[in-house]
Design a protein around this motif. Sequence first.
Motif, PDB file in Angstrom:
ATOM      1  N   THR A 183      26.539  42.300  42.360  1.00  0.00           N
ATOM      2  CA  THR A 183      26.222  42.439  43.784  1.00  0.00           C
ATOM      3  C   THR A 183      25.927  43.897  44.121  1.00  0.00           C
ATOM      4  OG1 THR A 183      27.557  40.523  44.410  1.00  0.00           O
ATOM      5  CG2 THR A 183      27.103  42.143  46.133  1.00  0.00           C
ATOM      6  N   ALA A 184      26.713  44.797  43.537  1.00  0.00           N
ATOM      7  CA  ALA A 184      26.526  46.229  43.777  1.00  0.00           C
ATOM      8  C   ALA A 184      25.388  46.803  42.949  1.00  0.00           C
ATOM      9  CB  ALA A 184      27.821  46.986  43.483  1.00  0.00           C
ATOM     10  N   ASN A 185      25.152  46.242  41.764  1.00  0.00           N
ATOM     11  CA  ASN A 185      24.118  46.737  40.855  1.00  0.00           C
ATOM     12  C   ASN A 185      23.381  45.546  40.244  1.00  0.00           C
ATOM     13  OD1 ASN A 185      22.486  48.011  39.008  1.00  0.00           O
ATOM     14  ND2 ASN A 185      24.140  48.599  37.625  1.00  0.00           N
ATOM     15  N   PRO A 186      22.302  45.081  40.882  1.00  0.00           N
ATOM     16  CA  PRO A 186      21.578  43.895  40.395  1.00  0.00           C
ATOM     17  C   PRO A 186      21.012  44.051  38.985  1.00  0.00           C
ATOM     18  CG  PRO A 186      20.960  44.397  42.670  1.00  0.00           C
ATOM     19  CD  PRO A 186      21.761  45.565  42.171  1.00  0.00           C
ATOM     20  N   ASP A 187      20.904  45.278  38.493  1.00  0.00           N
ATOM     21  CA  ASP A 187      20.383  45.491  37.143  1.00  0.00           C
ATOM     22  C   ASP A 187      21.460  45.366  36.064  1.00  0.00           C
ATOM     23  OD1 ASP A 187      17.782  45.962  38.047  1.00  0.00           O
ATOM     24  OD2 ASP A 187      18.196  48.088  38.389  1.00  0.00           O
ATOM     25  N   ALA A 188      22.709  45.228  36.472  1.00  0.00           N
ATOM     26  CA  ALA A 188      23.800  45.111  35.501  1.00  0.00           C
ATOM     27  C   ALA A 188      23.701  43.789  34.753  1.00  0.00           C
ATOM     28  CB  ALA A 188      25.150  45.222  36.201  1.00  0.00           C
ATOM     29  N   VAL A 189      24.240  43.771  33.527  1.00  0.00           N
ATOM     30  CA  VAL A 189      24.199  42.568  32.700  1.00  0.00           C
ATOM     31  C   VAL A 189      25.615  42.163  32.309  1.00  0.00           C
ATOM     32  CG1 VAL A 189      21.903  43.083  31.805  1.00  0.00           C
ATOM     33  CG2 VAL A 189      23.914  43.874  30.542  1.00  0.00           C
ATOM     34  N   TYR A 190      25.755  40.887  31.979  1.00  0.00           N
ATOM     35  CA  TYR A 190      27.030  40.348  31.509  1.00  0.00           C
ATOM     36  C   TYR A 190      26.846  39.868  30.083  1.00  0.00           C
ATOM     37  CZ  TYR A 190      30.973  37.097  30.970  1.00  0.00           C
ATOM     38  OH  TYR A 190      32.082  36.427  30.507  1.00  0.00           O
ATOM     39  N   CYS A 191      27.619  40.452  29.160  1.00  0.00           N
ATOM     40  CA  CYS A 191      27.605  40.066  27.752  1.00  0.00           C
ATOM     41  C   CYS A 191      28.890  39.322  27.442  1.00  0.00           C
ATOM     42  CB  CYS A 191      27.464  41.290  26.854  1.00  0.00           C
ATOM     43  SG  CYS A 191      27.484  40.921  25.083  1.00  0.00           S
ATOM     44  N   CYS A 192      28.772  38.067  27.021  1.00  0.00           N
ATOM     45  CA  CYS A 192      29.928  37.227  26.741  1.00  0.00           C
ATOM     46  C   CYS A 192      29.931  36.808  25.281  1.00  0.00           C
ATOM     47  CB  CYS A 192      29.882  35.981  27.633  1.00  0.00           C
ATOM     48  SG  CYS A 192      31.084  34.704  27.190  1.00  0.00           S
ATOM     49  N   ASP A 193      31.032  37.079  24.604  1.00  0.00           N
ATOM     50  CA  ASP A 193      31.263  36.534  23.276  1.00  0.00           C
ATOM     51  C   ASP A 193      32.093  35.270  23.481  1.00  0.00           C
ATOM     52  OD1 ASP A 193      31.637  36.014  20.623  1.00  0.00           O
ATOM     53  OD2 ASP A 193      32.993  37.688  20.235  1.00  0.00           O
ATOM     54  N   ILE A 240      24.794  36.367  25.098  1.00  0.00           N
ATOM     55  CA  ILE A 240      25.927  35.719  24.440  1.00  0.00           C
ATOM     56  C   ILE A 240      25.825  35.950  22.939  1.00  0.00           C
ATOM     57  CG2 ILE A 240      26.247  33.985  26.243  1.00  0.00           C
ATOM     58  CD1 ILE A 240      24.924  31.948  24.337  1.00  0.00           C
ATOM     59  N   THR A 241      26.985  35.969  22.284  1.00  0.00           N
ATOM     60  CA  THR A 241      27.016  36.279  20.849  1.00  0.00           C
ATOM     61  C   THR A 241      27.860  35.249  20.086  1.00  0.00           C
ATOM     62  OG1 THR A 241      28.900  37.781  21.130  1.00  0.00           O
ATOM     63  CG2 THR A 241      26.684  38.740  21.283  1.00  0.00           C
ATOM     64  N   PRO A 242      27.506  33.968  20.128  1.00  0.00           N
ATOM     65  CA  PRO A 242      28.296  32.966  19.416  1.00  0.00           C
ATOM     66  C   PRO A 242      28.075  33.026  17.910  1.00  0.00           C
ATOM     67  CG  PRO A 242      26.294  31.969  20.257  1.00  0.00           C
ATOM     68  CD  PRO A 242      26.319  33.391  20.775  1.00  0.00           C
ATOM     69  N   ASN A 243      29.050  32.536  17.139  1.00  0.00           N
ATOM     70  CA  ASN A 243      28.779  32.289  15.731  1.00  0.00           C
ATOM     71  C   ASN A 243      28.076  30.927  15.613  1.00  0.00           C
ATOM     72  OD1 ASN A 243      30.825  30.232  15.663  1.00  0.00           O
ATOM     73  ND2 ASN A 243      32.380  31.771  15.184  1.00  0.00           N
ATOM     74  N   HIS A 244      27.679  30.577  14.396  1.00  0.00           N
ATOM     75  CA  HIS A 244      26.912  29.343  14.191  1.00  0.00           C
ATOM     76  C   HIS A 244      27.684  28.113  14.671  1.00  0.00           C
ATOM     77  CE1 HIS A 244      24.038  27.102  11.197  1.00  0.00           C
ATOM     78  NE2 HIS A 244      24.131  26.494  12.357  1.00  0.00           N
ATOM     79  N   GLY A 256      20.967  29.493  30.959  1.00  0.00           N
ATOM     80  CA  GLY A 256      21.150  30.765  31.652  1.00  0.00           C
ATOM     81  C   GLY A 256      20.930  32.019  30.846  1.00  0.00           C
ATOM     82  N   PRO A 257      21.631  32.216  29.716  1.00  0.00           N
ATOM     83  CA  PRO A 257      21.530  33.508  29.007  1.00  0.00           C
ATOM     84  C   PRO A 257      20.146  33.727  28.420  1.00  0.00           C
ATOM     85  CG  PRO A 257      22.810  31.911  27.730  1.00  0.00           C
ATOM     86  CD  PRO A 257      22.584  31.300  29.074  1.00  0.00           C
ATOM     87  N   ARG A 258      19.648  34.939  28.586  1.00  0.00           N
ATOM     88  CA  ARG A 258      18.308  35.258  28.086  1.00  0.00           C
ATOM     89  C   ARG A 258      18.360  35.769  26.655  1.00  0.00           C
ATOM     90  NH1 ARG A 258      16.510  31.869  29.923  1.00  0.00           N
ATOM     91  NH2 ARG A 258      14.500  32.551  29.075  1.00  0.00           N
ATOM     92  N   HIS A 259      19.442  36.403  26.279  1.00  0.00           N
ATOM     93  CA  HIS A 259      19.582  36.946  24.929  1.00  0.00           C
ATOM     94  C   HIS A 259      20.706  36.215  24.210  1.00  0.00           C
ATOM     95  CE1 HIS A 259      16.950  40.477  25.498  1.00  0.00           C
ATOM     96  NE2 HIS A 259      17.395  40.443  26.741  1.00  0.00           N
ATOM     97  N   VAL A 260      20.418  35.735  22.998  1.00  0.00           N
ATOM     98  CA  VAL A 260      21.423  35.058  22.184  1.00  0.00           C
ATOM     99  C   VAL A 260      21.430  35.684  20.797  1.00  0.00           C
ATOM    100  CG1 VAL A 260      22.183  32.875  21.169  1.00  0.00           C
ATOM    101  CG2 VAL A 260      21.126  32.889  23.444  1.00  0.00           C
ATOM    102  N   LEU A 261      22.599  36.132  20.377  1.00  0.00           N
ATOM    103  CA  LEU A 261      22.798  36.633  19.020  1.00  0.00           C
ATOM    104  C   LEU A 261      23.720  35.655  18.311  1.00  0.00           C
ATOM    105  CD1 LEU A 261      22.296  39.155  17.095  1.00  0.00           C
ATOM    106  CD2 LEU A 261      24.629  39.811  17.720  1.00  0.00           C
ATOM    107  N   VAL A 262      23.237  35.022  17.242  1.00  0.00           N
ATOM    108  CA  VAL A 262      24.026  34.036  16.508  1.00  0.00           C
ATOM    109  C   VAL A 262      24.470  34.659  15.188  1.00  0.00           C
ATOM    110  CG1 VAL A 262      24.170  31.671  15.680  1.00  0.00           C
ATOM    111  CG2 VAL A 262      22.535  32.256  17.488  1.00  0.00           C
ATOM    112  N   GLY A 304      33.737  39.839  15.204  1.00  0.00           N
ATOM    113  CA  GLY A 304      32.899  39.383  16.307  1.00  0.00           C
ATOM    114  C   GLY A 304      32.973  40.296  17.512  1.00  0.00           C
ATOM    115  N   ASP A 305      34.130  40.920  17.724  1.00  0.00           N
ATOM    116  CA  ASP A 305      34.308  41.810  18.878  1.00  0.00           C
ATOM    117  C   ASP A 305      33.438  43.065  18.760  1.00  0.00           C
ATOM    118  OD1 ASP A 305      36.267  40.040  19.867  1.00  0.00           O
ATOM    119  OD2 ASP A 305      37.803  41.009  18.658  1.00  0.00           O
TER     120      ASP A 305
END
Length: 283
Positions: free
Chosen positions: A100-110, A141-145, A173-179, A218-219
């Motif tokens: 809300t404060a910074n619309p350019d911020a991203v959320y990275c979830c493992d 997001i960065t899930p394993n297989h 939703g997520p635009r970037h996925v690292l598997v 993974g972290d």
Amino acid sequence: MRILSIQSSVAYGHVGNSAAVFPLQRLGHEVWPVLTVHFSNHTGYGAWRGPLLAPADVAEVIAGIEDRGVLGGADAVLSGYQGDPAMGAVILDAVERVKTANPDAVYCCDPVMGDVGRGMFVRPGIPEYLRDVVVPRADIITPNHFELDFLAGRTTKTLAELLDAVDTVRESGPRHVLVTSVLHGDVPEGSLEVVAVSDEGAWAVTTPLLPINPNGGGDITAALYLAHLWTARSPATALERTIGSVFAVLEATLTAGTRELQLIAAQDAIAEPPAKFTARRLR
């Protein structure tokens, strides 16, 4: 880059924030670590001591950062293991406040929930919560297989099937996925792959399969991919740099014969990622 990292912490060893903060700082980024637990060591030892922080207490820490008027200065929110939906709600509330404060911020979830050979190792209901509530709110997001298959609701055994599963998850939703820890029919014996997919395309890196599986891998992978994706603005480059550093850390850990990641010993390879792996374009 300024990163609000909401994760676990251990006094001895390297998992959660204890695996993510130092590598991010070594790359020159500012990290605001918010702890969800503070244990003596990671739970892989079978015994540990220390407090599991209440979600309300974690929310208070984040509110205190907001009181300083700096929360909107965060460029990213990073999260890992979420042991309870109430903690997940606190993290998602922080993401909303930052964005809300910074619309350019991203959320990275493992989306930590399980692995091949171990199955699900989180509490019942957590995998579904991650799939249905958290992952759709994430940018990266960065899930394993194993975790990708759960998120997509299918079993993937070929590269084409894996890419199709990634596309299904990206539609949520997520635009970037690292598997990570990818094994399919075309991966050479004694190797594994890491696959990155975004709007720009898809890439893979093939690495030797080392005979270790330390906690925290993974972290550090999620933290480094977030950082390199932000600075390089290229999924292929971020993939190469991340895997170059992570592989060097794993090699140092194997050489040392320890079960804890050798982040300090391998810190030069974190600050200056070895150009050891080249990403091949898949599409």
